[in-house]
Design a protein around this motif. Sequence first.
Motif, PDB file in Angstrom:
ATOM      1  N   LEU A  14       0.787  -1.233   0.000  1.00 30.25           N
ATOM      2  CA  LEU A  14       0.000   0.000   0.000  1.00 30.25           C
ATOM      3  C   LEU A  14       0.818   1.282   0.000  1.00 30.25           C
ATOM      4  O   LEU A  14       0.239   2.360   0.090  1.00 30.25           O
ATOM      5  N   SER A  15       2.148   1.209  -0.111  1.00 27.77           N
ATOM      6  CA  SER A  15       2.916   2.452   0.023  1.00 27.77           C
ATOM      7  C   SER A  15       4.252   2.375  -0.687  1.00 27.77           C
ATOM      8  O   SER A  15       4.761   1.293  -0.996  1.00 27.77           O
ATOM      9  N   LEU A  16       4.817   3.565  -0.935  1.00 31.65           N
ATOM     10  CA  LEU A  16       6.171   3.713  -1.451  1.00 31.65           C
ATOM     11  C   LEU A  16       7.101   4.060  -0.294  1.00 31.65           C
ATOM     12  O   LEU A  16       6.733   4.821   0.602  1.00 31.65           O
ATOM     13  N   TRP A  17       8.312   3.519  -0.328  1.00 31.29           N
ATOM     14  CA  TRP A  17       9.355   3.831   0.658  1.00 31.29           C
ATOM     15  C   TRP A  17      10.345   4.743  -0.057  1.00 31.29           C
ATOM     16  O   TRP A  17      11.239   4.318  -0.764  1.00 31.29           O
ATOM     17  N   VAL A  18      10.167   6.038   0.119  1.00 39.69           N
ATOM     18  CA  VAL A  18      10.820   7.038  -0.719  1.00 39.69           C
ATOM     19  C   VAL A  18      12.119   7.519  -0.078  1.00 39.69           C
ATOM     20  O   VAL A  18      12.158   7.834   1.117  1.00 39.69           O
ATOM     21  N   ASP A  19      13.166   7.567  -0.881  1.00 35.85           N
ATOM     22  CA  ASP A  19      14.467   8.085  -0.454  1.00 35.85           C
ATOM     23  C   ASP A  19      14.539   9.563  -0.818  1.00 35.85           C
ATOM     24  O   ASP A  19      14.482   9.933  -1.998  1.00 35.85           O
ATOM     25  N   LEU A  20      14.664  10.426   0.209  1.00 41.12           N
ATOM     26  CA  LEU A  20      14.680  11.865  -0.006  1.00 41.12           C
ATOM     27  C   LEU A  20      16.059  12.385  -0.413  1.00 41.12           C
ATOM     28  O   LEU A  20      16.178  13.549  -0.792  1.00 41.12           O
TER      29      LEU A  20
END
Length: 495
Positions: free
Chosen positions: A414-420
């Motif tokens: 259900l989600s993205l694990w985003v690298d900032l």
Amino acid sequence: MAAPAQFQPVARVNGTNRTLGSRQLAALLPDPAGTRPAYRHLAQSISALILDGRIALHVKLPAERELATALNISRATVTAVYDLLRENGYAHSRQGSGTWTALPEGRTPSGITRFLSPPDTAIDLARAAPGLPEQALVDALRRVAPRLVEHAHTPGYHPYGLPELRAAIAERFTQRGLATMPEQILVTSGAQHALTLVLGLLGSPGDRVLVENPSYPNALEAMRRSRLRTVSVPVTDTGWDIEIIESTLHQVVPQLAYLIPDFHNPTGCLMPDQERIRILDAAQRSGTWLVVDETLADLALDVPAPPPFASHATPGGVGQVITIGSMSKTHWGGLRIGWLRAPSRLVTELAGQRVATDMGGSVLDQLLALDLLDRAWELLPSRLEQMREQRAALAAALAEHIPKWSWRLPPGGLSLWVDLGEPIAAPLAERALDYGVRIEGGAHFATDPGLFEQRLRIPYTLPPDTLLEAVHRMATALADGLPASSAGGRPHWVA
């Protein structure tokens, strides 16, 4: 073979004194060197840890001299830290018995705020939980009403769960490749309830439990409150390091291991079958109970839905696996229906554990769950297609408005694990709230302090237009500048 991961420095208490050791607290705090004033920085860090649950309430803080030694600072600085904590309600003193943690008036622990609805103008990205289509709920209520009337003539207590729901869940496991009898099923008030029951029965204060890093925050909180010592193993964008897991199971011999192998929360990774077999073999050798969270297993967007983890076990190893499931992610969290699959004897023991606080779940909710599970073939495909569309919309919005961020598109979940690209998650979450977006920084999913400050978990459980607006607001917040990080929390300071 890689060495096992180190113990997580959590704020546990010793024996019945509920005292937090100086080295334990020092391990949770940032290096005070170079911060001015150091006392205020440390006080803010401790208050954020209290709000986040990493430091429990009503726990005695270390003596000033001991903490000063552990942090290599002056005792006067620690005195100023404790004074500021007391002044702002995060601590209080008892005559002759030291300083104890507290919750200030008007403040709410972050474990609760994650589930509270934000202001009407805010977009909530803190919860990866889809809603149930209104018509599906209306139709289900109409169908179950006569059955509810039939149950009205009974006491209504079902500590194991409604027999027909247990049978339906057992059949579901069997169809997925793991032969299951209803006696192996315990219906619970959600997956978190199932995990809490397991920790309470099989874990004792001080026992070691293997956990992934990052992991589901509420599961980690349940372990802290059970006073378990967590041993973390990494999960990266590419998945699990199985050699580290095997080595940890062999050398540490944890009592429990909590895993999310199916579209892992928050990374979205899917564990390959061969790696599951290796973990099962290693756990069997160490005698470790595997607690497998399969709440996301049905949300397979680009791959076939995986079979149950325990289906890969040998006959001697399947008895060490406890499988947890729920309807919160596939249907609706408001149903509060979860379950666990375990050996029938253990199910009986867990049911006995349950009745001390909860004599049985809502009959209405269980009837609704039974109806919805019977129609999963009708409801789930449209839910998966909706998630695919929303995932694509979120990815497109991020690529357009914040192209410096990066992520791997998960095959499900259900989600993205985003690298900032830089450690700005905490200040960005703080500033985003001012722009009408509530979101969790990566540190909330960490087992160790100071990790994943460069990450955000961004769910795609909202309509595409809403996700686009949320990304636009976060991009505006970035462009307008971020505040200094507040150590992962938003403590309110009156000083």
